[in-house]
Design a protein around this motif. Structure first.
Motif, PDB file in Angstrom:
ATOM      1  N   ARG A  57      53.259   9.851  35.391  1.00 34.43           N
ATOM      2  CA  ARG A  57      52.860  11.240  35.675  1.00 34.43           C
ATOM      3  C   ARG A  57      53.772  11.862  36.746  1.00 34.43           C
ATOM      4  O   ARG A  57      54.140  13.029  36.666  1.00 34.43           O
ATOM      5  CB  ARG A  57      51.392  11.282  36.105  1.00 34.43           C
ATOM      6  N   LYS A 109      40.933   2.712  32.826  1.00 35.22           N
ATOM      7  CA  LYS A 109      40.589   3.354  34.109  1.00 35.22           C
ATOM      8  C   LYS A 109      39.143   3.832  34.148  1.00 35.22           C
ATOM      9  O   LYS A 109      38.477   3.751  35.180  1.00 35.22           O
ATOM     10  CB  LYS A 109      41.529   4.549  34.363  1.00 35.22           C
ATOM     11  N   PHE A 110      38.670   4.359  33.036  1.00 40.65           N
ATOM     12  CA  PHE A 110      37.353   5.015  33.081  1.00 40.65           C
ATOM     13  C   PHE A 110      36.275   4.334  32.238  1.00 40.65           C
ATOM     14  O   PHE A 110      35.115   4.726  32.310  1.00 40.65           O
ATOM     15  CB  PHE A 110      37.469   6.479  32.630  1.00 40.65           C
ATOM     16  N   ALA A 111      36.659   3.371  31.404  1.00 42.76           N
ATOM     17  CA  ALA A 111      35.649   2.793  30.496  1.00 42.76           C
ATOM     18  C   ALA A 111      35.493   1.287  30.652  1.00 42.76           C
ATOM     19  O   ALA A 111      34.982   0.637  29.741  1.00 42.76           O
ATOM     20  CB  ALA A 111      36.005   3.146  29.064  1.00 42.76           C
ATOM     21  N   VAL A 147      43.933  14.473  39.603  1.00 38.97           N
ATOM     22  CA  VAL A 147      43.046  13.892  38.586  1.00 38.97           C
ATOM     23  C   VAL A 147      43.241  12.372  38.618  1.00 38.97           C
ATOM     24  O   VAL A 147      44.377  11.909  38.681  1.00 38.97           O
ATOM     25  CB  VAL A 147      43.401  14.471  37.185  1.00 38.97           C
ATOM     26  N   PRO A 148      42.166  11.585  38.593  1.00 38.93           N
ATOM     27  CA  PRO A 148      42.374  10.120  38.676  1.00 38.93           C
ATOM     28  C   PRO A 148      43.103   9.564  37.449  1.00 38.93           C
ATOM     29  O   PRO A 148      43.027  10.134  36.382  1.00 38.93           O
ATOM     30  CB  PRO A 148      40.949   9.571  38.760  1.00 38.93           C
ATOM     31  N   ARG A 197      36.142  18.487  33.955  1.00 42.30           N
ATOM     32  CA  ARG A 197      36.844  19.783  33.952  1.00 42.30           C
ATOM     33  C   ARG A 197      36.149  20.769  33.015  1.00 42.30           C
ATOM     34  O   ARG A 197      36.059  21.962  33.301  1.00 42.30           O
ATOM     35  CB  ARG A 197      38.301  19.608  33.502  1.00 42.30           C
ATOM     36  N   PRO A 223      37.989  12.463  32.905  1.00 42.34           N
ATOM     37  CA  PRO A 223      38.152  13.692  33.718  1.00 42.34           C
ATOM     38  C   PRO A 223      38.009  14.984  32.906  1.00 42.34           C
ATOM     39  O   PRO A 223      37.579  15.997  33.420  1.00 42.34           O
ATOM     40  CB  PRO A 223      39.557  13.561  34.298  1.00 42.34           C
ATOM     41  N   GLU A 224      38.346  14.911  31.625  1.00 48.49           N
ATOM     42  CA  GLU A 224      38.230  16.109  30.769  1.00 48.49           C
ATOM     43  C   GLU A 224      36.787  16.616  30.736  1.00 48.49           C
ATOM     44  O   GLU A 224      36.549  17.828  30.692  1.00 48.49           O
ATOM     45  CB  GLU A 224      38.678  15.789  29.333  1.00 48.49           C
ATOM     46  N   TYR A 251      31.559   6.817  27.776  1.00 53.63           N
ATOM     47  CA  TYR A 251      32.065   6.877  29.148  1.00 53.63           C
ATOM     48  C   TYR A 251      32.614   8.269  29.441  1.00 53.63           C
ATOM     49  O   TYR A 251      33.000   8.996  28.525  1.00 53.63           O
ATOM     50  CB  TYR A 251      33.164   5.815  29.363  1.00 53.63           C
ATOM     51  N   VAL A 252      32.633   8.581  30.716  1.00 55.62           N
ATOM     52  CA  VAL A 252      33.079   9.910  31.139  1.00 55.62           C
ATOM     53  C   VAL A 252      34.572   9.865  31.466  1.00 55.62           C
ATOM     54  O   VAL A 252      35.044   8.914  32.094  1.00 55.62           O
ATOM     55  CB  VAL A 252      32.284  10.373  32.391  1.00 55.62           C
ATOM     56  N   THR A 294      44.506  15.239  28.258  1.00 59.29           N
ATOM     57  CA  THR A 294      44.586  16.281  27.219  1.00 59.29           C
ATOM     58  C   THR A 294      45.474  17.428  27.687  1.00 59.29           C
ATOM     59  O   THR A 294      46.323  17.913  26.924  1.00 59.29           O
ATOM     60  CB  THR A 294      43.176  16.831  26.920  1.00 59.29           C
ATOM     61  N   GLU A 295      45.275  17.847  28.923  1.00 57.04           N
ATOM     62  CA  GLU A 295      46.072  18.965  29.444  1.00 57.04           C
ATOM     63  C   GLU A 295      47.553  18.593  29.533  1.00 57.04           C
ATOM     64  O   GLU A 295      48.427  19.411  29.235  1.00 57.04           O
ATOM     65  CB  GLU A 295      45.561  19.378  30.831  1.00 57.04           C
ATOM     66  N   LEU A 323      40.796  23.042  41.206  1.00 59.47           N
ATOM     67  CA  LEU A 323      41.121  22.096  40.124  1.00 59.47           C
ATOM     68  C   LEU A 323      42.635  21.879  40.011  1.00 59.47           C
ATOM     69  O   LEU A 323      43.084  20.784  39.674  1.00 59.47           O
ATOM     70  CB  LEU A 323      40.560  22.594  38.794  1.00 59.47           C
ATOM     71  N   LEU A 375      50.055  15.444  37.933  1.00 64.27           N
ATOM     72  CA  LEU A 375      49.050  14.706  38.718  1.00 64.27           C
ATOM     73  C   LEU A 375      47.721  15.456  38.783  1.00 64.27           C
ATOM     74  O   LEU A 375      46.683  14.868  39.039  1.00 64.27           O
ATOM     75  CB  LEU A 375      49.564  14.436  40.133  1.00 64.27           C
ATOM     76  N   GLU A 376      47.769  16.753  38.583  1.00 71.42           N
ATOM     77  CA  GLU A 376      46.546  17.567  38.640  1.00 71.42           C
ATOM     78  C   GLU A 376      46.025  17.889  37.244  1.00 71.42           C
ATOM     79  O   GLU A 376      45.126  18.723  37.098  1.00 71.42           O
ATOM     80  CB  GLU A 376      46.799  18.870  39.417  1.00 71.42           C
ATOM     81  N   LEU A 377      46.612  17.261  36.231  1.00 74.89           N
ATOM     82  CA  LEU A 377      46.177  17.550  34.853  1.00 74.89           C
ATOM     83  C   LEU A 377      45.505  16.326  34.241  1.00 74.89           C
ATOM     84  O   LEU A 377      45.839  15.191  34.567  1.00 74.89           O
ATOM     85  CB  LEU A 377      47.386  17.944  33.996  1.00 74.89           C
ATOM     86  N   THR A 378      44.592  16.609  33.329  1.00 67.99           N
ATOM     87  CA  THR A 378      43.955  15.508  32.597  1.00 67.99           C
ATOM     88  C   THR A 378      44.898  15.090  31.469  1.00 67.99           C
ATOM     89  O   THR A 378      45.896  15.784  31.199  1.00 67.99           O
ATOM     90  CB  THR A 378      42.617  15.966  31.997  1.00 67.99           C
ATOM     91  N   ILE A 416      35.860   8.654  38.753  1.00 67.02           N
ATOM     92  CA  ILE A 416      35.358   9.965  38.304  1.00 67.02           C
ATOM     93  C   ILE A 416      34.374  10.507  39.348  1.00 67.02           C
ATOM     94  O   ILE A 416      34.391  11.705  39.666  1.00 67.02           O
ATOM     95  CB  ILE A 416      34.666   9.849  36.921  1.00 67.02           C
TER      96      ILE A 416
END
Lengths: 315, 327
Positions: free
Chosen positions: A228, A275-277, B326-327, B289, B285-286, B282-283, A245-246, B321, A240-243, B229
């Motif tokens: 990133r 990272k998230f799941a 974003v992590p 947002r 970052p999208e 699971y959640v 998808t973005e 934002l 770094l500030e985008l998800t 998150i």
């Protein structure tokens, strides 16, 4: 009649004794007995003494409470061989009508033997009148404002200040122009291209062997962080500030990133799973992530690299 | 439970969401975001404040949502002469039996559309907001639990502010989401126009039950939200309170007060509901947002300076934002 004359004679003696006690006399006076409201009144206090008597400067101003003191003039002193006369002058005014009495003023002095004594002046009475209103006279219009005569000294001062400011401005402008005209010093700043930085960071991450030590999540966070960061520098995206998808949406708009869209999408989404799941990938997936990251960077190395950035530096 | 299993479970159990969207889609053209957020409110057990100019299908959307479920729907038009008793019910004297009977008000439904909530005086608004918070109503000496699911959708019109009673900040905070509805696109409007002139708008069928929603609510609690998150959510909320700490010095004079802890709670809950709608266990970052503006816009109060500069809470949220990593 004899009695009246006796009383008058005794009073005169007492008055004389007070006003000209020993060798000092104090006589207060004004220049007229009738004034108009706001007129300037010349008030004077004359002290006549022997030369060897020391007068303690009287606080006359404090005693003139009845009137408004406009100005205090320098006292005049007249001396003869044996006598001395000191006259204190005041210009006072009174802003109401009626009879006004300036009370007696005490004057202290020291005799030859050092003894401190006091003499009182006489009180002064005068009358202040209002301006008489002429009831029968014709009503006149308000007077036109007076024109203040030109003050040439002031005008000359203003012209002088303006000239000084103009001269200063010209001087500063010439100085600035001279500075601008000076040959700029070229400073060569060697910037490390983003791909070099990214590949070095990836190599470092690989050598740290995070996933081998069980820090899988940290490994995936770091590896996506490097990529990133690379996107930020290489494509000027706020990655770094985008998800994910973005980021993909933004990358689609960059022509140089067309060749890595599929890999990047897979790479970022796989990392998101870890990272998230709480997803724990097998070893080969972790290795593949590193390969993918390097591939993304290598595929987008710019063909023409600007190595040197010139920067103007003020002399 | 393993994340793969959880993911699979959510995928299977959330199948009714697609059915629901498809039924609503028969009547509502476009406005996908609004419908999604209505479902977020429904699943997140929160209430929704809808803001939009007249004619944007606010009422129709809620009515359709209620019709798509086997649920009771009531519409209450808020007016300046409305009384709390008109809303919650009252006691009526029964001459025949010589006692008081309780007549329940329209609030005893699953879906309440409080139309133009800002037209009613404070005491009526309070009665509604109290029911929303407590989920129970007291008439006389008897307290009645409101039937679940209980969702209040209040609407307010951003224009024609004369003669209205704006909701106080403390009461607005009780709404989980504040949705702003905008005009449909050209293509969508053409479709709406054609459907209406040809009378071809469909009729929704009741495809899901209240039980499905209650089950969905339980499942939402199982949706996994990672620590990263959670930290991201806190960063966003704290940036509204102390923008300076996040390198947003320029926002310091624009925010009069930041978002409350309800914002953090609802942001997390809303993100979980969004993940559920997207049929994920699971959640990401999208999700945060996506729901962020709706959760935060009524919780960030701007200063007079910001108002004078025409800076809206939405632009402040955007700036936050765009600044927070974003992590």
């Amino acid at each position: 009649m004899v009695n009246i004359l006796r009383i008058f004679f005794i009073s005169l003696l007492i008055f004389y004794a007070e006003v000209s006690a020993q060798s000092v006399s104090a006589l207060a006076s004004v220049d007229s007995s009738d004034y108009l409201v706001g007129d300037y009144i010349n008030y004077s206090l004359e002290l006549r003494t022997d030369k060897d008597v020391e007068i303690i400067a009287p606080f006359i101003r404090d005693s003139l409470k009845e009137v408004e003191v406009i100005k205090e003039l320098e006292p005049s002193i007249v001396e003869t061989e044996e006598k001395r006369a000191i006259v204190y002058h005041f210009i006072v005014s009174y802003y109401d009508s009626g009879s006004v009495t300036i009370p007696r003023i005490a004057v202290k002095y020291k005799t030859l033997d050092g003894e401190e004594q006091e003499v009182l002046s006489n009180s002064v009475t005068f009358t202040v009148h209002t301006v008489p209103v002429e009831q029968q006279a014709e009503i006149k219009d308000v007077k036109e404002p007076l024109t203040i005569p030109l003050n040439w000294k002031f005008i000359l001062l203003i012209i002088f200040i303006v000239l000084v400011l103009i001269a200063l401005a010209i001087y500063l402008y010439l100085r600035y122009k001279k500075k601008k005209a000076a040959v700029p010093v070229k400073k060569k700043i060697i910037t490390i291209p983003p791909h070099v930085k990214a590949l070095a960071a990836l190599d470092k991450l690989e050598s740290e062997q995070l996933w081998q030590k069980g820090k899988v999540k940290e490994y995936h966070s770091n590896i996506t962080g490097i990529v990133r960061n690379y996107f930020e520098e290489r494509f000027e995206l706020p990655a770094l500030e985008l998800t994910t998808t973005e980021q993909m949406e933004q990358l689609k708009k960059v022509s140089a990133a067309e060749i890595i869209l599929e890999e990047t999408n897979q790479f970022l989404n796989n990392a998101d799973l870890v990272k998230f799941a709480k997803f724990i990938p097998i070893a080969s997936v972790n290795e593949e992530m590193m390969k993918q990251a390097k591939k993304i960077v290598n595929k987008t190395i710019p063909t023409k690299i600007e190595k040197v950035e010139e920067e103007l530096q003020n002399a | 439970m393993d994340i793969a299993q959880l993911n699979e479970k959510i995928k299977n159990e959330s199948a009714f969401i697609d059915l629901l969207f498809s039924e609503i889609g028969k009547v509502i053209v476009g406005q996908r975001e609004m419908v999604e957020r209505l479902v977020v409110g429904l699943l997140g057990n929160g209430h929704i404040l809808l803001e939009g100019v007249p004619g944007l299908a606010k009422t129709l959307a809620i009515k359709t949502l209620a019709q798509s479920m086997k649920a009771k729907f009531q519409r209450i038009q808020f007016t300046p002469d409305l009384l709390p008793a008109d809303l919650i019910g009252t006691q009526i004297y029964n001459q025949k039996e010589g006692n008081f009977l309780i007549r329940k008000g329209p609030i005893f439904s699953n879906f309440i559309l409080a139309d133009e909530i800002n037209r009613a005086p404070a005491k009526v608004q309070s009665a509604l907001l109290e029911s929303m918070q407590e989920r129970q109503v007291t008439i006389g000496a008897t307290t009645f639990k409101l039937e679940e699911p209980f969702l209040v959708l209040a609407t307010q019109n951003p224009i024609e502010q004369e003669g209205t009673y704006p909701l106080p900040e403390a009461q607005v905070d009780r709404f989980m989401l504040k949705i702003k509805i905008t005009y449909p696109g050209r293509k969508e409007e053409l479709e709406i126009m054609r459907h209406n002139i040809n009378d071809t708008l469909g009729t929704p069928n009741a495809v899901i039950s209240s039980a499905d929603i209650l089950k969905g609510r339980e499942l939402i609690h199982e949706v996994y939200i990672d620590e990263k998150i959670e930290k991201y959510i806190l960063d966003i909320v704290f940036a509204t309170r102390t923008p300076k700490d996040f390198g947003l010095e320029n926002l310091g004079d624009l925010i009069s007060y930041g978002a409350s802890p309800r914002a953090s709670i609802n942001l997390a809950l809303g993100a979980k509901a969004m993940a559920f709608i997207k049929r994920r266990g699971y959640v990401i970052p999208e999700d945060v947002r996506a729901i962020c503006y709706d959760v935060m816009r009524h919780r960030v109060a701007v200063t007079y300076e910001a108002e004078a500069e025409e800076i809206s809470p939405e632009s402040i949220i955007s700036e936050i934002l765009n600044k927070i990593e974003v992590p």
